[in-house]
Design a protein around this motif. Structure first.
Motif, PDB file in Angstrom:
ATOM      1  N   VAL A 146      24.427  37.811 111.385  1.00 32.43           N
ATOM      2  CA  VAL A 146      23.755  38.191 110.146  1.00 32.43           C
ATOM      3  C   VAL A 146      24.514  39.339 109.492  1.00 32.43           C
ATOM      4  O   VAL A 146      24.842  40.329 110.148  1.00 32.43           O
ATOM      5  CB  VAL A 146      22.295  38.622 110.428  1.00 32.43           C
ATOM      6  N   PHE A 147      24.774  39.176 108.207  1.00 32.91           N
ATOM      7  CA  PHE A 147      25.381  40.222 107.397  1.00 32.91           C
ATOM      8  C   PHE A 147      24.307  40.774 106.464  1.00 32.91           C
ATOM      9  O   PHE A 147      23.567  39.999 105.846  1.00 32.91           O
ATOM     10  CB  PHE A 147      26.543  39.677 106.568  1.00 32.91           C
ATOM     11  N   VAL A 148      24.213  42.089 106.363  1.00 35.78           N
ATOM     12  CA  VAL A 148      23.225  42.742 105.499  1.00 35.78           C
ATOM     13  C   VAL A 148      23.978  43.447 104.371  1.00 35.78           C
ATOM     14  O   VAL A 148      24.948  44.172 104.623  1.00 35.78           O
ATOM     15  CB  VAL A 148      22.366  43.751 106.287  1.00 35.78           C
ATOM     16  N   TYR A 149      23.525  43.201 103.140  1.00 38.19           N
ATOM     17  CA  TYR A 149      24.178  43.744 101.950  1.00 38.19           C
ATOM     18  C   TYR A 149      23.183  44.555 101.120  1.00 38.19           C
ATOM     19  O   TYR A 149      22.001  44.236 101.092  1.00 38.19           O
ATOM     20  CB  TYR A 149      24.701  42.615 101.048  1.00 38.19           C
ATOM     21  N   SER A 150      23.698  45.537 100.403  1.00 42.61           N
ATOM     22  CA  SER A 150      22.908  46.291  99.437  1.00 42.61           C
ATOM     23  C   SER A 150      22.770  45.443  98.178  1.00 42.61           C
ATOM     24  O   SER A 150      23.755  44.898  97.685  1.00 42.61           O
ATOM     25  CB  SER A 150      23.599  47.611  99.100  1.00 42.61           C
ATOM     26  N   LYS A 151      21.561  45.319  97.646  1.00 41.40           N
ATOM     27  CA  LYS A 151      21.372  44.583  96.403  1.00 41.40           C
ATOM     28  C   LYS A 151      21.961  45.341  95.216  1.00 41.40           C
ATOM     29  O   LYS A 151      22.400  44.740  94.242  1.00 41.40           O
ATOM     30  CB  LYS A 151      19.887  44.329  96.147  1.00 41.40           C
ATOM     31  N   LYS A 152      21.986  46.644  95.299  1.00 37.71           N
ATOM     32  CA  LYS A 152      22.460  47.464  94.182  1.00 37.71           C
ATOM     33  C   LYS A 152      23.981  47.400  94.036  1.00 37.71           C
ATOM     34  O   LYS A 152      24.500  47.214  92.940  1.00 37.71           O
ATOM     35  CB  LYS A 152      22.009  48.907  94.376  1.00 37.71           C
ATOM     36  N   THR A 153      24.710  47.548  95.143  1.00 40.95           N
ATOM     37  CA  THR A 153      26.178  47.604  95.082  1.00 40.95           C
ATOM     38  C   THR A 153      26.854  46.341  95.603  1.00 40.95           C
ATOM     39  O   THR A 153      28.057  46.192  95.445  1.00 40.95           O
ATOM     40  CB  THR A 153      26.699  48.791  95.905  1.00 40.95           C
TER      41      THR A 153
ATOM     42  N   LYS B 241      27.641  45.779  98.507  1.00 45.64           N
ATOM     43  CA  LYS B 241      28.508  46.138  99.636  1.00 45.64           C
ATOM     44  C   LYS B 241      27.808  45.834 100.951  1.00 45.64           C
ATOM     45  O   LYS B 241      26.601  46.030 101.087  1.00 45.64           O
ATOM     46  CB  LYS B 241      28.872  47.617  99.583  1.00 45.64           C
ATOM     47  N   LYS B 242      28.610  45.367 101.916  1.00 51.24           N
ATOM     48  CA  LYS B 242      28.077  45.075 103.246  1.00 51.24           C
ATOM     49  C   LYS B 242      27.745  46.386 103.942  1.00 51.24           C
ATOM     50  O   LYS B 242      28.563  47.300 103.988  1.00 51.24           O
ATOM     51  CB  LYS B 242      29.088  44.277 104.053  1.00 51.24           C
ATOM     52  N   ILE B 243      26.529  46.480 104.481  1.00 50.72           N
ATOM     53  CA  ILE B 243      26.137  47.697 105.192  1.00 50.72           C
ATOM     54  C   ILE B 243      26.006  47.480 106.689  1.00 50.72           C
ATOM     55  O   ILE B 243      25.915  48.439 107.438  1.00 50.72           O
ATOM     56  CB  ILE B 243      24.831  48.290 104.635  1.00 50.72           C
ATOM     57  N   GLY B 244      25.969  46.200 107.118  1.00 54.36           N
ATOM     58  CA  GLY B 244      25.854  45.958 108.542  1.00 54.36           C
ATOM     59  C   GLY B 244      26.109  44.514 108.922  1.00 54.36           C
ATOM     60  O   GLY B 244      25.916  43.609 108.119  1.00 54.36           O
ATOM     61  N   THR B 245      26.554  44.333 110.164  1.00 54.55           N
ATOM     62  CA  THR B 245      26.758  43.014 110.749  1.00 54.55           C
ATOM     63  C   THR B 245      26.060  42.995 112.100  1.00 54.55           C
ATOM     64  O   THR B 245      26.255  43.903 112.909  1.00 54.55           O
ATOM     65  CB  THR B 245      28.250  42.714 110.947  1.00 54.55           C
ATOM     66  N   PHE B 246      25.242  41.986 112.323  1.00 55.24           N
ATOM     67  CA  PHE B 246      24.525  41.860 113.587  1.00 55.24           C
ATOM     68  C   PHE B 246      24.894  40.541 114.229  1.00 55.24           C
ATOM     69  O   PHE B 246      24.881  39.499 113.574  1.00 55.24           O
ATOM     70  CB  PHE B 246      23.005  41.916 113.351  1.00 55.24           C
ATOM     71  N   THR B 247      25.269  40.590 115.500  1.00 55.89           N
ATOM     72  CA  THR B 247      25.593  39.381 116.254  1.00 55.89           C
ATOM     73  C   THR B 247      24.527  39.186 117.325  1.00 55.89           C
ATOM     74  O   THR B 247      23.713  40.075 117.566  1.00 55.89           O
ATOM     75  CB  THR B 247      26.980  39.495 116.909  1.00 55.89           C
ATOM     76  N   ASN B 248      24.533  38.026 117.953  1.00 58.82           N
ATOM     77  CA  ASN B 248      23.565  37.702 118.996  1.00 58.82           C
ATOM     78  C   ASN B 248      22.136  37.769 118.442  1.00 58.82           C
ATOM     79  O   ASN B 248      21.228  38.305 119.068  1.00 58.82           O
ATOM     80  CB  ASN B 248      23.733  38.625 120.207  1.00 58.82           C
ATOM     81  N   VAL B 249      21.939  37.221 117.246  1.00 57.09           N
ATOM     82  CA  VAL B 249      20.634  37.221 116.588  1.00 57.09           C
ATOM     83  C   VAL B 249      19.917  35.920 116.912  1.00 57.09           C
ATOM     84  O   VAL B 249      20.489  34.836 116.821  1.00 57.09           O
ATOM     85  CB  VAL B 249      20.800  37.385 115.059  1.00 57.09           C
ATOM     86  N   LEU B 250      18.648  36.034 117.289  1.00 57.43           N
ATOM     87  CA  LEU B 250      17.849  34.867 117.625  1.00 57.43           C
ATOM     88  C   LEU B 250      17.087  34.320 116.425  1.00 57.43           C
ATOM     89  O   LEU B 250      16.941  33.115 116.272  1.00 57.43           O
ATOM     90  CB  LEU B 250      16.849  35.215 118.735  1.00 57.43           C
ATOM     91  N   GLN B 251      16.591  35.211 115.570  1.00 54.36           N
ATOM     92  CA  GLN B 251      15.747  34.777 114.456  1.00 54.36           C
ATOM     93  C   GLN B 251      15.802  35.801 113.327  1.00 54.36           C
ATOM     94  O   GLN B 251      15.864  37.007 113.568  1.00 54.36           O
ATOM     95  CB  GLN B 251      14.299  34.628 114.942  1.00 54.36           C
ATOM     96  N   VAL B 252      15.759  35.292 112.089  1.00 57.26           N
ATOM     97  CA  VAL B 252      15.677  36.145 110.910  1.00 57.26           C
ATOM     98  C   VAL B 252      14.531  35.621 110.058  1.00 57.26           C
ATOM     99  O   VAL B 252      14.475  34.428 109.759  1.00 57.26           O
ATOM    100  CB  VAL B 252      16.980  36.117 110.083  1.00 57.26           C
ATOM    101  N   THR B 253      13.616  36.519 109.673  1.00 59.06           N
ATOM    102  CA  THR B 253      12.507  36.127 108.808  1.00 59.06           C
ATOM    103  C   THR B 253      12.428  37.078 107.626  1.00 59.06           C
ATOM    104  O   THR B 253      12.781  38.253 107.733  1.00 59.06           O
ATOM    105  CB  THR B 253      11.160  36.150 109.551  1.00 59.06           C
ATOM    106  N   ALA B 254      11.965  36.545 106.512  1.00 60.06           N
ATOM    107  CA  ALA B 254      11.727  37.366 105.326  1.00 60.06           C
ATOM    108  C   ALA B 254      10.236  37.291 105.013  1.00 60.06           C
ATOM    109  O   ALA B 254       9.715  36.221 104.712  1.00 60.06           O
ATOM    110  CB  ALA B 254      12.540  36.862 104.150  1.00 60.06           C
TER     111      ALA B 254
END
Length: 57
Positions: free
Chosen positions: A4-11, A13-26
């Protein structure tokens, strides 16, 4: 497992990368992105500030 890559909506720009992720929910009600990792961690982000991209390994 996901990556999972996490980005700022404003800029956009990538702020983080997470590996070994089991689930992502919004959760639109709470305005939260919840990332569950294989290390039993729960990482949350505000959907009004951040966006994610999910890749399957």
């Amino acid at each position: 497992m996901f990556k999972v890559f996490v980005y700022s909506k404003k800029t956009s720009k990538k702020i983080g990368t997470f590996t070994n992720v089991l689930q992502v929910t919004a959760n639109d009600t709470d305005k939260l992105i919840e990332i569950y990792t294989g290390e039993d961690e729960l990482i949350t982000f505000d959907t009004t500030v951040y966006k994610t991209t999910v890749y399957q390994n």
